[in-house]
Design a protein around this motif. Structure first.
Motif, PDB file in Angstrom:
ATOM      1  N   ARG A 134       0.869  -1.176   0.000  1.00  0.00           N
ATOM      2  CA  ARG A 134       0.000   0.000   0.000  1.00  0.00           C
ATOM      3  C   ARG A 134       0.905   1.224   0.000  1.00  0.00           C
ATOM      4  O   ARG A 134       1.761   1.369   0.880  1.00  0.00           O
ATOM      5  CB  ARG A 134      -0.913   0.023   1.228  1.00  0.00           C
ATOM      6  N   ARG A 135       0.704   2.076  -0.968  1.00  0.00           N
ATOM      7  CA  ARG A 135       1.543   3.266  -1.092  1.00  0.00           C
ATOM      8  C   ARG A 135       0.699   4.514  -0.833  1.00  0.00           C
ATOM      9  O   ARG A 135      -0.392   4.648  -1.356  1.00  0.00           O
ATOM     10  CB  ARG A 135       2.176   3.333  -2.474  1.00  0.00           C
ATOM     11  N   ARG A 136       1.225   5.407   0.000  1.00  0.00           N
ATOM     12  CA  ARG A 136       0.591   6.713   0.224  1.00  0.00           C
ATOM     13  C   ARG A 136       1.469   7.784  -0.403  1.00  0.00           C
ATOM     14  O   ARG A 136       2.696   7.695  -0.371  1.00  0.00           O
ATOM     15  CB  ARG A 136       0.423   6.991   1.719  1.00  0.00           C
ATOM     16  N   PHE A 137       0.818   8.811  -0.938  1.00  0.00           N
ATOM     17  CA  PHE A 137       1.540   9.878  -1.609  1.00  0.00           C
ATOM     18  C   PHE A 137       1.465  11.170  -0.808  1.00  0.00           C
ATOM     19  O   PHE A 137       0.411  11.509  -0.251  1.00  0.00           O
ATOM     20  CB  PHE A 137       0.974  10.116  -3.012  1.00  0.00           C
ATOM     21  N   GLY A 138       2.570  11.869  -0.773  1.00  0.00           N
ATOM     22  CA  GLY A 138       2.608  13.197  -0.190  1.00  0.00           C
ATOM     23  C   GLY A 138       2.542  14.243  -1.282  1.00  0.00           C
ATOM     24  O   GLY A 138       3.199  14.102  -2.323  1.00  0.00           O
ATOM     25  N   PHE A 139       1.735  15.268  -1.055  1.00  0.00           N
ATOM     26  CA  PHE A 139       1.548  16.324  -2.040  1.00  0.00           C
ATOM     27  C   PHE A 139       1.744  17.683  -1.391  1.00  0.00           C
ATOM     28  O   PHE A 139       1.518  17.862  -0.195  1.00  0.00           O
ATOM     29  CB  PHE A 139       0.135  16.264  -2.642  1.00  0.00           C
TER      30      PHE A 139
END
Length: 681
Positions: A134-139
């Motif tokens: 599971r990958r989470r992205f920072g923006f």
């Protein structure tokens, strides 16, 4: 199916993900341009005016739903499935706010509400559900800046240690509320994805995301039951316009643009409100016993026939005796129809008896024109007006307040004589139009309107800050959700109205949903632990049985300071707070608000009111009575003792005020703090 994830072997995964974001935005733009082109030519392909109108409305909505928001990430997560997964083995899917496809129809971004996306919220180290990563992205303002992987099949799960997850939860906020699709927790997701036919009540401690849960449930249900809910509608009810302005951007950001958002006062806005009841009168009018009084009052208008009907019809004369007429009235009354519907049913049955006589004498069926004329003929109308007279909601309530005998009959055994006098107190105009109605009167008028005719219902109703609904206000919503479901959101500890709920079961009965589950949310992600611990000191004084709030936030700041001049200290504190990112909320007793705004303006600090907030607003000055449901990064709570003293449930109000801070709370006081906060005595 999409191709196997190219980023797994890329030398620069972040660059590959940025490329996918660019590709997805271009695809979304193409989808919108196609919808715009169809909208522009829709009137030429539709077969008729009605079809053209319906098609135009659909395409216009579609164009709006496909709007891109450059400052919001198009996707926030990604699922990579294990090679052993029978259907999605080795595949990767990006999860975002809406569904985006390439030119061949293959998904570039999955809508967060899609069944497969559910695994982004539910999979974990204990139960990976064949999700490998599971990958989470920072923006940062829509630009992808980082990512973070959890290898669930290896037992790696970051949870609250996730830097990106906690960063998104704790991100400073200014302006309206944001969606929480990137941070939904499993217990929240369970509520969001509850079945359409299921009504639920969420007892949510401050900062647990109950408002977001309700809004996201509305978005989820619209996704899953699009056509059904498009016909019946979804309604969001908030406590005031400032609150609705605060949450207004959430559903459109999720692509849902056709949800009606309103307040109870607006729902019952049939009459102009131009007066205010004394507290004891308002409390009586909000008492559920008034529903029985009004029902009896309406029922008393139905009497019966005292003489036969005789109708001249050319050379014929038709006659209906008293007994048949009274049988019609009794039969219709027993059917329990809304009053106005019953009146028309009586008319139709009387005309049917006249029709039968005409057919027997003439040996032919009368025309539709004849039937309509018989329904309006003088003797029939005179009978109707005497036995089942036409009513207006305002007229019923006006007569009940001006006619002591009529009230005594309707309230016998329900209201005491003293309560009847209280109900009739105040200035009442000679006619309904001349009467200065109050907000409580508007609720009663709506109750009568519901007895006369059923109001349009909604397929799903979300009610926030529901702890302050009176029993009669609950009935307002029950009439509009009779055949739909409800998401009830609130916190008994934050009840500040004189009639505030102390038991959700009672509210659910009045809402017509007695079997709805009451689900507590106690773990907060928005309000820092140091703030929650201060507010929890008030719980013992609030006379409600709710579990203390908890918080996973350890990053907040709290300062309680004695000052000589609270106004001057507030100006200095706001100036210091503006050195940090995020919004600043100055909250005080209502009587102090104007003085604080003037002082800030004199110091060159622009400050909005709660209903003026925009995305650019930094400082808001708001009275304690209007702050419910709102959040600010830095809260300056001015003079708690004055907030408590301003109203009977002032301690509950202070509990609300203290829990509006999502980063820092400063309490300024010249008067002694309430004992519950200090622990003294």
């Amino acid at each position: 199916m999409p191709a196997a994830d190219p980023t797994r072997t890329a030398t620069d995964p972040l660059a590959a993900e940025q490329a996918h974001l660019t590709l997805s935005r271009a695809a979304l733009r193409r989808m919108r341009e196609r919808a715009e082109a169809l909208y522009a030519t829709g009137d030429r392909v539709a077969g008729d005016a009605y079809t053209a109108e319906q098609l135009g409305r659909h395409l216009s909505r579609r164009v709006t739903e496909l709007a891109d928001h450059p400052d919001a990430p198009l996707f926030f997560g990604k699922l990579t499935f294990a090679l052993t997964h029978p259907e999605h083995g080795g595949r990767a899917y990006h999860v975002g706010r809406r569904h985006v496809t390439d030119e061949t129809g293959e998904p570039l971004v999955l809508d967060w509400r899609a069944p497969l996306s559910r695994l982004f919220y539910r999979a974990g180290a204990r139960d990976p559900r064949q999700v490998a990563v599971r990958r989470r992205f920072g923006f940062d303002r829509g630009t992808l800046t980082s990512f973070e992987d959890e290898h669930l099949e290896r037992g790696e799960e970051l949870g609250t240690a996730s830097r990106i997850l906690t960063g998104e939860i704790e991100r400073p906020r200014s302006g309206p509320m944001r969606d929480i699709v990137a941070t939904i927790q499993p217990e929240q997701d369970e509520l969001v994805r509850a079945d359409l036919d299921t009504s639920i009540c969420v007892q949510g401690a401050p900062g647990t995301g109950k408002t977001a849960v309700g809004l996201h449930r509305a978005a989820y249900l619209l996704y899953l039951h699009r056509e059904r809910l498009r016909r019946s509608g979804v309604l969001v009810v908030g406590p005031n316009r400032a609150f609705l302005a605060y949450i207004a951007a959430v559903l459109p950001a999720l692509g849902e643009v056709e949800v009606e958002q309103t307040t109870v006062d607006e729902l019952v806005g049939r009459i102009p409100v131009r007066a205010v009841d004394p507290p004891e009168v308002a409390a009586l009018k909000h008492d559920v016993r008034l529903a029985e009084v009004l029902r009896r009052a309406v029922d008393a208008y139905v009497t019966g026939a005292t003489e036969p009907i005789v109708v001249s019809d050319g050379s014929y004369r038709w006659r209906i005796g008293v007994d048949p007429l009274n049988r019609i009235v009794a039969q219709t009354r027993a059917e329990g129809l809304p009053y106005a519907v019953g009146r028309e049913r009586v008319r139709a049955r009387v005309v049917a008896l006249l029709q039968r006589q005409a057919e027997e004498r003439r040996a032919e069926s009368p025309s539709d024109t004849w039937l309509r004329r018989m329904g309006r003929v003088g003797p029939v109308v005179a009978f109707l007006d005497a036995a089942w007279p036409p009513l207006t909601p305002e007229g019923v309530l006006h007569l009940l307040r001006t006619d002591g005998q009529r009230l005594a009959e309707a309230a016998d055994g329900v209201l005491t004589l003293q309560e009847q006098e209280l109900f009739r107190s105040g200035r009442i105009g000679r006619t309904p139009k001349a009467t200065r109605w109050t907000a409580a009167d508007a609720v009663l008028v709506d109750e009568v309107a519901g007895l006369l005719e059923r109001p349009p219902g909604f397929g799903h109703v979300v009610v926030d800050e529901a702890q302050d609904l009176s029993p009669m206000q609950c009935r307002v919503l029950a009439r509009r959700s009779e055949h739909g479901s409800v998401t009830l959101l609130g916190d008994l500890a934050q009840g500040t109205a004189p009639w505030a709920a102390t038991d959700w079961r009672e509210s659910l009965v009045h809402l017509g949903k007695p079997d709805a589950a009451v689900v507590p949310l106690t773990v907060g992600f928005r309000v820092p632990a140091v703030v929650v611990e201060l507010a929890n000191r008030l719980l013992a004084t609030l006379a409600v049985d709710v579990p203390p709030a908890e918080s996973l936030r350890r990053d907040g700041a709290l300062e309680v300071r004695t000052v000589a001049d609270p106004v001057a200290a507030t100006v200095a504190e706001v100036r210091a707070a503006l050195a940090h990112d995020g919004s600043v909320g100055v909250i005080a007793a209502d009587a102090t608000v104007d003085r604080l705004r003037t002082a800030l303006a004199d110091a060159g600090i622009p400050a909005a009111t709660a209903d003026e907030v925009t995305a650019d607003s930094r400082v808001t000055v708001v009275g304690a009575t209007a702050v419910k449901g709102l959040e600010y990064d830095h809260v300056v709570a001015v003079e708690p003792a004055a907030i408590v003293a301003a109203e009977p449930r002032g301690s509950n109000r202070l509990y609300v005020v203290l829990t509006r801070a999502v980063s820092r709370l400063t309490v300024l006081h010249a008067e002694p703090l309430p004992v519950a906060l200090t622990g003294d005595g």
